[in-house]
Design a protein around this motif. Sequence first.
Motif, short mmCIF file in Angstrom:
data_model
loop_
_atom_site.label_atom_id
_atom_site.label_comp_id
_atom_site.label_asym_id
_atom_site.label_seq_id
_atom_site.Cartn_x
_atom_site.Cartn_y
_atom_site.Cartn_z
N HIS A 1 67.05 -7.19 -28.18
CA HIS A 1 65.72 -7.03 -28.77
C HIS A 1 64.63 -6.82 -27.73
CE1 HIS A 1 67.96 -9.35 -31.89
NE2 HIS A 1 67.49 -8.35 -32.61
N LEU A 2 64.89 -7.24 -26.50
CA LEU A 2 63.85 -7.23 -25.47
C LEU A 2 64.13 -6.29 -24.30
CD1 LEU A 2 63.32 -11.09 -25.27
CD2 LEU A 2 61.84 -9.44 -26.45
N GLN A 3 65.35 -5.74 -24.22
CA GLN A 3 65.76 -5.04 -23.01
C GLN A 3 64.84 -3.88 -22.62
OE1 GLN A 3 69.77 -3.85 -23.75
NE2 GLN A 3 69.22 -2.33 -25.28
N ASN A 4 64.14 -3.28 -23.57
CA ASN A 4 63.24 -2.17 -23.26
C ASN A 4 61.77 -2.58 -23.22
OD1 ASN A 4 65.30 -0.22 -23.04
ND2 ASN A 4 65.44 -0.15 -25.26
N THR A 5 61.51 -3.87 -23.30
CA THR A 5 60.13 -4.37 -23.26
C THR A 5 59.56 -4.18 -21.86
OG1 THR A 5 60.65 -6.02 -24.95
CG2 THR A 5 58.69 -6.42 -23.61
N LEU A 6 58.30 -3.77 -21.79
CA LEU A 6 57.62 -3.64 -20.50
C LEU A 6 57.43 -5.02 -19.89
CD1 LEU A 6 54.90 -1.07 -21.58
CD2 LEU A 6 56.79 -0.63 -20.03
N VAL A 7 57.87 -5.19 -18.66
CA VAL A 7 57.71 -6.45 -17.95
C VAL A 7 57.04 -6.14 -16.62
CG1 VAL A 7 58.81 -8.55 -17.08
CG2 VAL A 7 59.85 -7.31 -19.01
N VAL A 8 55.84 -6.71 -16.44
CA VAL A 8 55.03 -6.42 -15.25
C VAL A 8 54.80 -7.71 -14.47
CG1 VAL A 8 52.75 -5.63 -14.47
CG2 VAL A 8 53.93 -4.43 -16.34
N VAL A 9 55.01 -7.65 -13.17
CA VAL A 9 54.78 -8.78 -12.28
C VAL A 9 53.28 -9.01 -12.15
CG1 VAL A 9 54.92 -9.54 -9.87
CG2 VAL A 9 56.87 -8.37 -10.93
N VAL A 10 52.88 -10.29 -12.21
CA VAL A 10 51.53 -10.71 -11.85
C VAL A 10 51.73 -11.88 -10.89
CG1 VAL A 10 49.31 -11.55 -12.67
CG2 VAL A 10 50.65 -10.04 -14.13
N THR A 11 51.46 -11.63 -9.60
CA THR A 11 51.81 -12.64 -8.60
C THR A 11 50.76 -12.80 -7.52
OG1 THR A 11 53.52 -13.32 -7.03
CG2 THR A 11 53.10 -10.97 -7.19
N ALA A 12 50.69 -14.00 -6.98
CA ALA A 12 49.83 -14.27 -5.82
C ALA A 12 50.55 -13.88 -4.52
CB ALA A 12 49.44 -15.75 -5.78
#
Length: 144
Positions: A87-98
């Motif tokens: 259900h999630l494999q094509n979801t956009l995942v973006v890093v937000v990191t310090a």
Amino acid sequence: MSNINLKTPVDPKDAYVLVVEDNVSNFVLIARLLAFMGVQKCEWKTTGWGVVDFANTMSRVDLILMDLRLPHEDGYEALKQIRTDPHLQNTLVVVVTAHGSSAEMHKAREAGFDGFLSKPLDADRFPEQIKQILNGEPVWDLGI
């Protein structure tokens, strides 16, 4: 190796966003910036552990903003789990990191993240960056 979601672009006011961030003040800033740009559906998880189960309780997820340094399971481990969930494999995942560096950005790209934003977030640029991401345009920004 991009996992850019080829779905129709998502209008921010219709977007479902999951923020995976263990720092309350960082989450509050992200949530306020998202609300400012019209995002009405924003959920928060403080750890990478169980992120798939949590995301699957949401009616849908258009974008996951993922910190890398998290308790229990880091952002990389959480991404592996997301990418193996049907259900999630094509979801956009973006890093937000310090921990923004060219080496970290390269590692994130190789791991299969869809974008990279460095903290501190630029409040003037963040809304436009999120709009680009929701339109399927990758954003890889060290904030330098």
